[in-house]
Design a protein around this motif. Structure first.
Motif, short mmCIF file in Angstrom:
data_model
loop_
_atom_site.label_atom_id
_atom_site.label_comp_id
_atom_site.label_asym_id
_atom_site.label_seq_id
_atom_site.Cartn_x
_atom_site.Cartn_y
_atom_site.Cartn_z
N VAL A 1 16.44 10.00 76.42
CA VAL A 1 15.66 10.00 77.64
C VAL A 1 14.71 8.80 77.62
O VAL A 1 14.21 8.39 76.58
N ASP A 2 14.55 8.26 78.81
CA ASP A 2 13.70 7.08 78.95
C ASP A 2 12.31 7.56 79.38
O ASP A 2 12.14 8.02 80.51
N VAL A 3 11.35 7.51 78.48
CA VAL A 3 9.99 7.92 78.84
C VAL A 3 9.06 6.73 78.58
O VAL A 3 8.69 6.49 77.43
N PRO A 4 8.71 5.98 79.60
CA PRO A 4 7.91 4.77 79.37
C PRO A 4 6.51 5.09 78.84
O PRO A 4 5.95 6.14 79.15
N GLY A 5 5.99 4.17 78.03
CA GLY A 5 4.59 4.26 77.58
C GLY A 5 4.30 5.44 76.69
O GLY A 5 3.22 6.03 76.76
N LEU A 6 5.25 5.83 75.84
CA LEU A 6 5.03 7.01 75.01
C LEU A 6 3.96 6.82 73.95
O LEU A 6 3.25 7.74 73.60
N GLY A 7 3.87 5.62 73.39
CA GLY A 7 2.89 5.40 72.31
C GLY A 7 3.47 5.73 70.95
O GLY A 7 4.70 5.80 70.79
#
Ligand code: GLO
Length: 531
Positions: free
Chosen positions: A495-501
């Motif tokens: 899954v593409d979850v931007p800005g996860l850290g």
């Protein structure tokens, strides 16, 4: 007044099944006291005891015959005081179930009430004349089957009971009943109890006019196992007067420092809205319901319940649980979503313990327990017996806690009131303690992680737009914020979850490749947001 209860973790003990010290096959207070260090080490904040008061046990203690004494099967008031003292030494709070909506029919007040229509307790319970044809005054049904009215030959009237005929409902329209219940609360608070779990808080009041409940709210057209679920309970419970009583309860609690309350909303239709209403300022501290006790394990389901609560009641406070003594265990209900029982157990621990609100664990879930299969002959629960073979599961979930590999899991030296069987017997505490990959150690790590992160205990919750089967939400704000991501399925998913850290937390089962997060079966992860 400290708000220590916000975001805390409660552990529900079912006293009959936790630890038997006397050898009679039924758990007791001394047994619980002996095991308190286990709960303190697990890291929970609060121990909730299901009822321990004097009772004929027709509904396993939810039928109280003396609200100010301990049932001999569990011990004595001195044992209770010792339990509280030991818990406090260990830094644990203790709350106890208060079942005030109804008593046992063996309670002296009911015994007196049934004698005549004009004795001093005549109006303490809900009595009504028959209809001209002799039938009950209206169509109200009992949760445990059959009509909610039972005929009393001496008074020549019916009395009302939402549950068993041996659990008559108090008449809360009588101010003496309300005042007397308040005294009971003070009795326990004076002994140092930290608060209460209030049973069936939406059942206290009934409609004075005894109007019929409705049949026009059926979820399914075909008959249910329990006809109670075919009615809409407009008048037998859920009355507006309940709210005033909850406010009085709160005023009593507020005369003592640092107490808490949890109300159990027993309702199928608007439970989330009621939880919000019942925890509005000046009412109960927290509310609990059966909302997460169904078969659904989808992202939309969890998101829907949590958003519904906080949208409707930004000032209310929920307590979430996945299992309790009334329903099938979640590892049994949700088995189809698990790559293995252990993978599902690890995920459900991480999921529940990252929710906003307070959390309640049910004894044995930290061991990865599933329901025990029981034959009809082994059942003791009146509801399970009445609706056999419908999967009610109250006995199946109430089987004894399994401590070690000894006979009956080390629960008792006698014959246990419900059996310990395989495969539950193998999932014992002794075999899991200190093994980092065990379900028990993962629960311990996850409880510690929640405790160490204010964002998880107290932070807001914002859901991220992710496709099924992924559930993702951000807890808290700023540098402390955490993003929690869960694959609620037994298949791997990317899954593409931007800005996860940065990944953090003790229980990672995922890998970040650039912006793409690869989650294994039942995988999950926690990420510290980049600021
Ligand atoms: C749930 C209770 C349940 C009791 C019932 C009657 O609603 O926890 O176990 O049987 O409330 O008191």
């Amino acid at each position: 007044m400290s708000e220590w209860w916000r975001g805390a973790v409660t552990y529900q003990v079912y006293p009959r099944s936790f630890q038997d010290d006397s050898g009679d096959g039924v758990g007791d207070l001394r047994g619980i006291t002996r095991r308190l260090p286990y709960l303190a080490d697990l890291g929970v904040d609060v121990v909730w005891l299901s009822p321990v008061f004097a009772s004929p046990m027709a509904d396993m203690g939810y039928d109280v015959s003396d609200y100010r004494d301990i049932d001999p099967v569990f011990g004595t008031l001195a044992d209770f005081d010792a339990l509280i003292a030991r818990a406090h030494d260990l830094g644990l709070k203790v709350i106890v179930d208060q079942v005030m909506s109804h008593s046992s029919d063996q309670h002296p007040a009911f015994q007196e009430s049934r004698q005549s229509c004009d004795n001093p307790k005549a109006d303490w319970y809900v009595w009504a004349d028959p209809r001209p044809d002799g039938s009950p005054p209206n169509n109200w049904l009992s949760v445990f089957g059959g009509p909610a009215w039972t005929w009393d030959a001496r008074r020549r009237q019916y009395y009302f009971h939402n549950f068993l005929a041996s659990q008559p409902d108090f008449n809360f329209h009588n101010p003496n009943v309300v005042a007397w219940h308040e005294e009971t609360l003070r009795f326990w608070l004076d002994r140092g109890l930290d608060g209460f779990r209030f049973d069936t808080v939406n059942y206290f009041y009934h409609d004075r006019l005894l109007r019929d409940d409705a049949a026009d709210y059926r979820v399914k057209p075909e008959p249910e196992a329990n006809p109670y679920n075919m009615q809409y309970h407009l008048f037998s419970k859920n009355q507006p007067e309940n709210l005033g009583w909850l406010e009085r309860i709160r005023r009593v609690l507020d005369t003592y420092p640092d107490r808490t309350s949890v109300g159990e909303v027993g309702e199928t239709h608007h439970a989330i809205a009621m939880m919000g209403d019942y925890t509005a300022p000046g009412r109960l501290h927290q509310c609990y319901s059966f909302e997460m006790f169904g078969d659904d394990y989808s992202p939309a389901f969890f998101r829907g319940k949590i958003e519904e609560f906080f949208t409707g009641a930004p000032k209310g406070w929920p307590m979430w649980a996945f299992s309790n003594h009334d329903v099938r265990r979640h590892l049994t209900r949700w088995a189809d979503y698990g790559a293995s029982p252990a993978a599902l157990a690890n995920q459900t621990a991480a999921l529940l313990l990252s929710f906003p609100g307070s959390i309640c664990l049910w004894q044995g879930e930290e061991l990865g327990q599933t329901d025990t299969e029981l034959s009809f002959d082994e059942l003791t629960d009146p509801q399970g017996i009445a609706f056999w073979p419908a999967p009610v599961g109250r006995d199946n979930t109430r089987t004894p806690m399994v401590w070690d590999g000894a006979a009956h899991g080390g629960f008792t030296a006698g014959t246990p009131w419900l059996p310990v069987k395989a495969p539950q017997a193998a999932r014992h505490v002794a075999g899991q303690i200190g093994r980092p990959d065990s379900v028990l150690e993962r629960y311990r790590a996850m409880i510690a992680f929640r405790k160490a992160n204010a964002a998880l205990r107290l932070g807001g919750c914002q859901f991220l737009e992710t496709a099924d089967p992924v559930l993702a939400f951000r807890r808290g704000t700023g540098a402390d914020a955490l993003t929690c991501v869960f694959n609620l399925s037994a298949q791997p998913v990317a899954v593409d979850v931007p800005g996860l850290g940065d990944q953090c937390g003790p229980l990672q089962t995922c890998a970040l490749q650039g912006e793409v997060l690869c989650l294994g079966p039942n995988g999950f992860g926690f990420f510290r947001a980049k600021t």
